[in-house]
Design an enzyme around this catalytic site. Structure first.
Site, PDB file in Angstrom:
ATOM      1  N   GLY A 148      30.310  74.126 -51.374  1.00  0.00           N
ATOM      2  CA  GLY A 148      30.002  73.607 -52.895  1.00  0.00           C
ATOM      3  C   GLY A 148      30.827  72.644 -53.061  1.00  0.00           C
ATOM      4  CB  ALA A 149      33.386  71.860 -54.849  1.00  0.00           C
ATOM      5  CD  GLU A 151      39.439  75.525 -47.540  1.00  0.00           C
ATOM      6  OE1 GLU A 151      39.990  76.413 -47.765  1.00  0.00           O
ATOM      7  OE2 GLU A 151      38.481  75.322 -48.301  1.00  0.00           O
ATOM      8  CD  GLU A 205      38.462  79.541 -52.340  1.00  0.00           C
ATOM      9  OE1 GLU A 205      38.029  79.422 -53.229  1.00  0.00           O
ATOM     10  OE2 GLU A 205      38.762  78.704 -51.474  1.00  0.00           O
ATOM     11  CD  GLU A 265      40.494  74.333 -52.199  1.00  0.00           C
ATOM     12  OE1 GLU A 265      41.246  75.205 -51.812  1.00  0.00           O
ATOM     13  OE2 GLU A 265      39.401  74.358 -52.429  1.00  0.00           O
ATOM     14  CG  ASN A 266      39.900  67.860 -50.085  1.00  0.00           C
ATOM     15  OD1 ASN A 266      40.176  68.477 -49.363  1.00  0.00           O
ATOM     16  ND2 ASN A 266      38.943  67.105 -50.603  1.00  0.00           N
ATOM     17  CG  HIS A 282      36.628  77.673 -58.120  1.00  0.00           C
ATOM     18  ND1 HIS A 282      36.131  78.936 -57.946  1.00  0.00           N
ATOM     19  CD2 HIS A 282      36.896  77.126 -56.853  1.00  0.00           C
ATOM     20  CE1 HIS A 282      36.708  79.172 -56.866  1.00  0.00           C
ATOM     21  NE2 HIS A 282      37.074  78.143 -55.934  1.00  0.00           N
ATOM     22  CD  GLU A 283      36.505  73.449 -55.675  1.00  0.00           C
ATOM     23  OE1 GLU A 283      37.523  73.710 -54.980  1.00  0.00           O
ATOM     24  OE2 GLU A 283      35.549  74.349 -55.523  1.00  0.00           O
TER      25      GLU A 283
END
Length: 843
Positions: free
Chosen positions: A250-251, A118, A309, A253-254, A286-287
């Site tokens: 931070g992370a 991303e 998001e 979401e794959n 969140h992810e």
């Protein structure tokens, strides 16, 4: 703008990669089957060295355009086709595309290969139509210079291993930016959800095995919660969570393989602060919210990034509140998201939540955490409050059914939720989505009538262009309508309304809507006289709104100072958060080592002394969550106050744990280190902490050192820190911003850090440019500068860069941020310092 997808719609990728870590070369072949609408098509590439292109087994002419990041291909004719593209690519150190993460186990250097695609970096790994709408299935086949004991994981389970090539099951239909894989030496722990989804947490072996337990539990329960809340099954066989030692975001979401910074996933269950546990839990939630909202249904184009998001940002709190109700996680939403959104969104020139973007650099620049994440999630909290959870869940289920494995726009979401609730949601929400900024609602008694009016709120100069909002007022008087769409509104005779209600008049009860309230003196004094009966969120809101009104020059900052004592003994963490945010903001009105600063330190001492005495320096067994979260605020205040008892106690704790500082209680460790660094600094201490920083695998201890060490008052020692900025063996590029900001915020080090960034800007751009973290170096600089001289230097350095793609809005906005701070200090300094003296003298 034409998109590549208009001319060519892929439906299946067969991606073969042979990755050699030694030579840092990727050899690849990608087969793309799809429908060509024209005989001339293009696919994306970046940094790829393309050696040949075939269509249906025959060579075809192609041209590579590095500027546009494309391969132009000439086909014999339009129609169904299968392209075969052979290429090589570099394994880069940019934390984008396919890249190595570096770490140590027992002093031995190792690497873990991972991915970050991303927003537009899948094209660095394989040729593709790298646009969210171009969803397709993916067959991954990966070979690498494999050693025994190494593991490889990807979005889907591995189905075959043949001659060193790992074959993975075909993915569901998904966007290119969600493809992911990783390999190297890993440890893992697994569990299974009630519905049979396999959950795994992976990390390097630098971590203790029990550091995987907490995230495994949160991930499992999050997936179970979302399956129930969304009434839509998790669509993949597994959900892997992977901690990468080097990770710029931070992370991420794959789908099926979520990647994280180590500090946001793994933690020591025996010594981690509640604050860190909350952070890790909300990041995981969140992810995993994204696995549906973003992955199953994806925005059509990046202008609707908020769809992904903002929604995930709200859902992380909804989920964690259900999983850990005792944490009262919505209080964290009030102190972090709400506060960040209100501050950022008040600067003229800020982006709206929905924003037009075309080029890759522009796309990266819209990931404004205070707007797309924080403001956007506040917007959705307003929606939830308006329509209720039943309609929210019903609408979401319909949304997933209508758009699963496909794409959607903001209008699609408003339609689904509005139909479920039976209201025209788009009409209300578009005023928040499409317009930058937010309103201040003035409440006043005019000729005996209670009157409301709305106008855009600005911190600093702002051009009022007559915007108005559909405001969910949430008032506590019956005469208040649900939505205010007019510029002004008369509610009736104030005395009658006050008598009927038997309570002071208030708006935005619960602080869930994105606006602030300016009460006239009579209304405000009525609230203040009854402030003891307000709940903690309302007390926080009162302090928050007054602080913002003072920042926006609508009331005097000095008037807020006198209110601090009223809330100083609160046992509520959110009230203390708001209180110390106001107090901390007073620091800008004093110059270092002046008598004004000395008076401000005394104010901090008076605010915190009783609480420090009540709570003590060390956590107590069985104490309330509020007390655990309040202690850091008051200890920090006591250290700024130079309270001698606190300095001595913290030093004693340091000495008692000198053999293993990592074992200091995590809740207070950063303050013990900060105290030591500020009051007992030495070259030996610097070396000791830097060595610990490099060697420890404990993410929260690393963060504590990075926060404390730049507070050293010695310029020579600060110069040693700045000299490590470009040494990735000491400070990883992902962590550099915190170190830069720390030294910049230190009056003894500001010149050193500012000189560094100006002299080595090109190095910084080469290292973290092309990454959404890059513009935030400008943001943190603007967050600290407060003098006319620094403003002039900031302009001189950044204005020539104003046309750099991805930096334009940030430079313009941050110049305004500093301008407004300089003007505020000029206007208010004398009055504020007088008020501080009165406070100290009278208490």
């Amino acid at each position: 703008m034409t998109r590549l997808y208009d001319n060519f719609q892929p439906n299946l990728y067969k991606v073969y990669l042979d990755i050699d870590r030694g030579s840092k070369v990727i050899t690849g072949q990608t087969k793309i089957s799809g429908l060509a609408q024209d005989s001339k098509i293009a696919v994306n590439q970046k940094f790829l060295n393309v050696s040949g292109v075939q269509a249906d087994g025959k060579k075809v002419p192609f041209s590579v355009d590095d500027e546009e990041e494309t391969i132009g291909i000439e086909l014999p004719q339009a129609g169904e086709t299968t392209l075969t593209i052979d290429y090589t690519a570099p394994l880069t150190d940019s934390m984008m595309g396919i890249y190595p993460s570096y770490y140590q186990v027992d002093g031995e250097k190792k690497q873990l290969i991972g991915t970050q695609f991303e927003t537009t970096a899948a094209r660095q790994a394989f040729p593709c139509v790298d646009e969210p709408e171009a969803k397709a299935n993916f067959d991954l086949a990966i070979k690498f210079d494999e050693k025994s004991g190494e593991t490889i994981i990807a979005n889907m389970p591995e189905i075959d291993l043949d001659k060193g090539v790992h074959y993975f099951d075909r993915t569901v239909k998904m966007s290119t930016y969600l493809v992911a894989f990783a390999f190297g030496e890993m440890q893992s722990k697994y569990t299974t959800t009630k519905s049979g989804v396999k959950i795994g947490v992976f990390s390097t072996k630098a971590h203790k095995p029990n550091e995987l337990d907490f995230p495994l539990d949160i991930a499992k329960r999050s997936i179970e919660f979302y399956e129930d809340f969304y009434q839509t099954p998790y669509p993949l066989p597994h959900s892997w969570q992977l901690a990468l030692p080097d990770f710029s975001a931070g992370a991420m979401e794959n789908w099926g393989l979520v990647t994280y910074r180590e500090a946001y996933l793994v933690l020591d269950p025996d010594n981690t602060s509640l604050e860190t546990k909350e952070l890790v839990a909300t990041v995981i939630a969140h992810e995993l919210a994204h696995q549906w909202f973003g992955d199953l249904v994806t925005m059509k184009w990046w202008d609707d990034l908020w769809l992904n998001e903002s929604f995930a940002n709200m859902m992380e709190y909804v989920a964690v509140d259900a999983l850990e109700p005792d944490w009262h996680i919505w209080e964290l939403f009030q102190t972090s998201e709400a506060s960040a959104a209100l501050q950022r969104d008040a600067t003229d020139g800020v982006q709206s939540v929905h924003v037009q973007v075309e080029k890759p650099a522009e796309i990266d620049s819209i990931f404004d955490s205070a707007i797309v994440y924080a403001k956007g999630s506040r917007m959705l909290v307003m929606v939830r409050s308006l329509i209720g959870d039943d309609a929210l869940r019903k609408g979401l289920k319909a949304y997933f059914v209508a758009h699963h494995y496909a794409n959607a726009s903001g209008a699609d979401l408003w339609d689904a939720l509005g139909q479920a609730a039976g209201i025209d949601l788009a009409k209300i929400m578009n005023t928040w989505l499409e317009q930058p900024g937010y309103p201040v609602v003035s409440a006043s008694v005019v000729a005996g009538k209670l009157t409301l009016s709305q106008e855009q709120f600005f911190i600093g100069d702002g051009k009022d262009v007559g915007r108005s909002w559909q405001i969910p007022l949430n008032g506590n008087y019956e005469a208040v309508p649900q939505i205010m769409s007019e510029k002004t509104l008369e509610l009736g005779d104030y005395q009658e309304l006050r008598q009927q209600a038997g309570a002071p008049f208030r708006l935005n009860v619960g602080n869930e809507a994105h606006f602030i309230v300016k009460y006239d003196d009579a209304l405000l004094n009525d609230i203040l006289d009854n402030s003891d009966s307000l709940d903690p969120i309302s007390q926080l809101q009162l302090l928050q709104d007054l602080r913002l009104l003072a920042e926006g020059n609508q009331i005097s900052y000095a008037s807020v100072v006198s209110l601090l004592k009223r809330f100083a003994d609160s046992h509520s963490n959110v009230v203390n958060a708001a209180l110390y945010q106001v107090a901390g903001n007073l620091k800008k009105f004093v110059t270092p080592d002046s008598k004004e600063e000395s008076a401000l330190r005394q104010l901090f001492d008076q605010l915190s002394a009783a609480q420090v005495k009540r709570l003590g320096w060390t956590p107590k067994y069985g104490e309330s969550i509020d007390d655990q979260l309040t202690r850091p605020y008051v200890l920090n205040a006591a250290l700024y106050a130079k309270n001698q008892d606190s300095i001595t106690e913290a030093h004693g704790l340091f000495e008692a744990n000198a053999e293993a500082l990592v074992d200091l209680p995590a809740d207070i460790r950063v303050y013990v280190l900060a105290n030591e660094v500020q009051n007992y600094s030495s070259s030996d201490l610097l070396d000791r902490l830097l060595t610990d920083y490099i060697r420890t695998s404990d993410g929260s201890y690393k963060t504590d050192i990075a926060a404390a060490l730049p507070m050293i008052p010695d310029k020579d020692l600060l110069a040693k820190i700045v000299a490590e900025y470009e040494n990735s063996e000491t400070i990883k590029p992902q962590d550099l911003r915190a170190w830069y900001r720390g030294v910049l915020a230190n009056d003894h080090g500001q010149q050193l850090a500012w000189d560094w960034i100006r002299n080595d800007w090109q190095w910084l751009e080469d290292t973290v440019g092309g990454d959404m973290e890059f513009p935030t170096f400008i943001t943190v600089t603007a967050g600290i500068f407060k003098t006319p001289q620094r403003l002039a230097e900031f302009r001189e350095f950044f204005e020539p860069k104003i046309n750099t793609p991805g930096l334009t809005r940030e430079i313009k906005m941050d110049t305004k941020v500093i301008e407004s701070r300089v003007a505020l200090i000029e206007n208010e300094k004398d009055a504020v310092n007088k008020a501080v003296n009165l406070f100290v003298f009278n208490n």
